[in-house]
Every structure is written in C-alpha cells, then in structure tokens.
Design an enzyme around this catalytic site. Structure first.
Site, PDB file in Angstrom:
ATOM      1  N   ASP A   8       0.845  -1.191   0.000  1.00 36.79           N
ATOM      2  CA  ASP A   8       0.000   0.000   0.000  1.00 36.79           C
ATOM      3  C   ASP A   8       0.879   1.239   0.000  1.00 36.79           C
ATOM      4  O   ASP A   8       1.597   1.476   0.966  1.00 36.79           O
ATOM      5  CB  ASP A   8      -0.923  -0.003   1.222  1.00 36.79           C
ATOM      6  CG  ASP A   8      -1.986  -1.075   1.105  1.00 36.79           C
ATOM      7  OD1 ASP A   8      -2.008  -1.995   1.947  1.00 36.79           O
ATOM      8  OD2 ASP A   8      -2.756  -1.016   0.134  1.00 36.79           O
ATOM      9  N   ASP A  11     -10.275  -5.268  -1.312  1.00 37.66           N
ATOM     10  CA  ASP A  11      -9.272  -4.724  -0.392  1.00 37.66           C
ATOM     11  C   ASP A  11      -9.919  -3.928   0.731  1.00 37.66           C
ATOM     12  O   ASP A  11     -10.541  -2.907   0.481  1.00 37.66           O
ATOM     13  CB  ASP A  11      -8.322  -3.820  -1.195  1.00 37.66           C
ATOM     14  CG  ASP A  11      -7.143  -3.316  -0.388  1.00 37.66           C
ATOM     15  OD1 ASP A  11      -6.373  -2.504  -0.934  1.00 37.66           O
ATOM     16  OD2 ASP A  11      -7.004  -3.728   0.764  1.00 37.66           O
TER      17      ASP A  11
HETATM   18  C1  DX5 Z   1      -6.242   0.205   3.157  1.00 32.88           C
HETATM   19  C2  DX5 Z   1      -5.344  -0.766   2.486  1.00 32.88           C
HETATM   20  C3  DX5 Z   1      -5.600  -2.212   2.883  1.00 32.88           C
HETATM   21  C4  DX5 Z   1      -5.465  -2.525   4.359  1.00 32.88           C
HETATM   22  C5  DX5 Z   1      -6.066  -3.876   4.686  1.00 32.88           C
HETATM   23  O1  DX5 Z   1      -6.210   1.406   2.476  1.00 32.88           O
HETATM   24  O2  DX5 Z   1      -5.494  -0.633   1.088  1.00 32.88           O
HETATM   25  O3  DX5 Z   1      -4.737  -3.015   2.118  1.00 32.88           O
HETATM   26  O4  DX5 Z   1      -4.148  -2.513   4.690  1.00 32.88           O
HETATM   27  O5  DX5 Z   1      -6.030  -4.118   6.051  1.00 32.88           O
HETATM   28  P1  DX5 Z   1      -7.305  -4.600   6.906  1.00 32.88           P
HETATM   29  O6  DX5 Z   1      -7.518  -6.040   6.575  1.00 32.88           O
HETATM   30  O7  DX5 Z   1      -6.864  -4.415   8.296  1.00 32.88           O
HETATM   31  O8  DX5 Z   1      -8.468  -3.781   6.516  1.00 32.88           O
HETATM   32 ZN    ZN Z   2      -4.403  -1.879  -0.527  1.00 31.98          ZN
END
Ligand code: DX5
Ligand code: ZN
Length: 225
Positions: free
Chosen positions: A34, A174
């Site tokens: 990310d 996601d």
């Molecule tokens: C949020 C990110 C995700 C996040 C997912 O903007 O794109 O990839 O890290 O983590 P969880 O599973 O904790 O929502």
């Molecule tokens: Zn992401």
C-alpha cells in the site's frame, strides 16, 4: 483458486523480511504494497526503496496499490523497483486511459482501483486495457477499518459486467477482508483477496499459523462453492 495477497503495511515492518519468508512458505499468491502520499489519502506508508530492499527475498508477484495523486508520474519508478502488478485509483488522475495504456506498454499487470463511492462506469471505456479491478471495500488509507456492505453489490455488478462483455479481468477486494466476509465476496465474484489485520496479521496464533489457516479456509471454500 482464490488468490491471497498479504497487505504488507500490516506486517511488522521491522521484521518485514522474516514475515515475507513465512508468507512465501505459507503459499500466498502475491504481496500487496500500500503506497500512500499523504494527499490522496491522509496517511503515509512505504515507498520504492522498501520494495527494492525485499525484491530478491521472493519470486512471488509484487502488487503496488498506488493511493497517490498523479500516479502517471511514478509508473516507471514502480516498474523499475520490481513491481509485477500496479493499481492506480480512478479518482487520482484526469488521464486514466492514457495512464492505463502506458502501464500496459511496460508489461506490468494493470489494475484499476475504485473507492467505495466510485461507480463502475469507466470500465465501459477502459475494460479492454485493465487486467484487474480493485474494489475498495473500505475507504482507503488505513488498516483495521469496517467493511462497507454496499460494496458487495458492486462486486456482483462488476462480475456481471465482466462476463457479459467477455472480458479477462480479475476482481481484487481490499479492506477488512475477514473470515466472515470471505465466503460472501468469493460468492459475488472476487478472485484476489488483500489480507491485512482482519484475517492474517496480528492474529493470536502468529503469522505462520494464520497463513496456514487462511490458505486452508480459502482452498476448501472454493471447492465447496
Ligand atoms: C487500506 C489498504 C488495505 C489494508 C487492509 O487502504 O489498502 O490493504 O491494509 O487491512 P485490513 O484487513 O486491516 O483492513
Ligand atoms: Zn491496498
């Protein structure tokens, strides 16, 4: 099979190399990075140097999720640091078609990411130059948020659009992808799961066990459905 992509912003960044080794041995399918610029989203995470530093620790695909403004300026930089997949946000650039076309020309797997409130309309015009679509199931920028239920319909509508237009597009989901929601999103059409704190990292049994449990759960689920 459903693809599992650990969201490495949720890993112990001080032990990133060790986490990647555990996840690689646990048969995940790709690594999700990310990338945030503090503008498109109100947060900062990792950059190209961090990606470069672990590129040779695994031969699995690296997926850069660009939550940055003017992504068109940085595509080559992310290709050069070793990314095999790159997704850009429709909301982040006025030149979506040109940028996706350029991504295609680099040979990288080309992804289009959509915020929860963004419709699927642009796919009518860029569906033929996109390899995967990232349905944000939370508002981007932070791990540990709550799944937005209306995105389930969006996954289903996207699957219908892909099938009725004979497109070769994979659906990545996601945000807050938990054990409760995984069967639902797969049933609606999701192919790739970005897995963060909701099902993989910071779990009581540790990363090795949580990876094995998740792999077993998704493989069994796909067989049953
Ligand atoms: C949020 C990110 C995700 C996040 C997912 O903007 O794109 O990839 O890290 O983590 P969880 O599973 O904790 O929502
Ligand atoms: Zn992401």
């Amino acid at each position: 099979m459903t693809e599992i992509g650990p969201s490495l912003m949720c890993s112990d960044l001080g032990a990133l190399r060790e986490d990647i080794k555990i996840l690689h041995e646990g048969n995940v399918d790709f690594f999700h990075f990310d990338i945030m610029d503090g503008h498109f989203v109100p947060n900062y995470t990792m950059g190209t140097d961090m990606i470069k530093s672990v590129r040779h620790d695994t031969n699995l695909p690296f997926d850069a999720h660009l939550m940055i403004e003017y992504p068109e300026r940085y595509i080559d930089t992310f290709v050069e640091c070793g990314c095999d997949m790159i997704s850009i946000h429709e909301e982040a650039t006025p030149h979506l078609h040109r940028t996706l076309q350029h991504m295609n020309s680099t040979g990288v797997r080309t992804g289009l990411a959509l915020n929860p409130s963004t419709s699927l309309n642009s796919l009518e015009y860029v569906g033929d130059i996109v390899d995967y679509v990232v349905i944000m199931t939370v508002n981007p920028g932070f791990a540990g948020q709550t799944f937005i239920p209306s995105t389930l319909n969006k996954i289903e509508n996207l699957k219908h659009f892909i099938n009725s237009n004979n497109l070769q597009i994979k659906i990545q989901v996601d945000g807050n992808i938990s054990y409760d929601i995984i069967p639902e999103v797969i049933r609606k059409g999701a192919d790739m799961l970005v897995c963060g704190t909701s099902c993989l990292f910071k779990q009581p049994n540790g990363l090795k066990q949580s990876t094995a449990d998740l792999r077993h759960f998704t493989d069994r689920l796909k067989v049953e459905q």
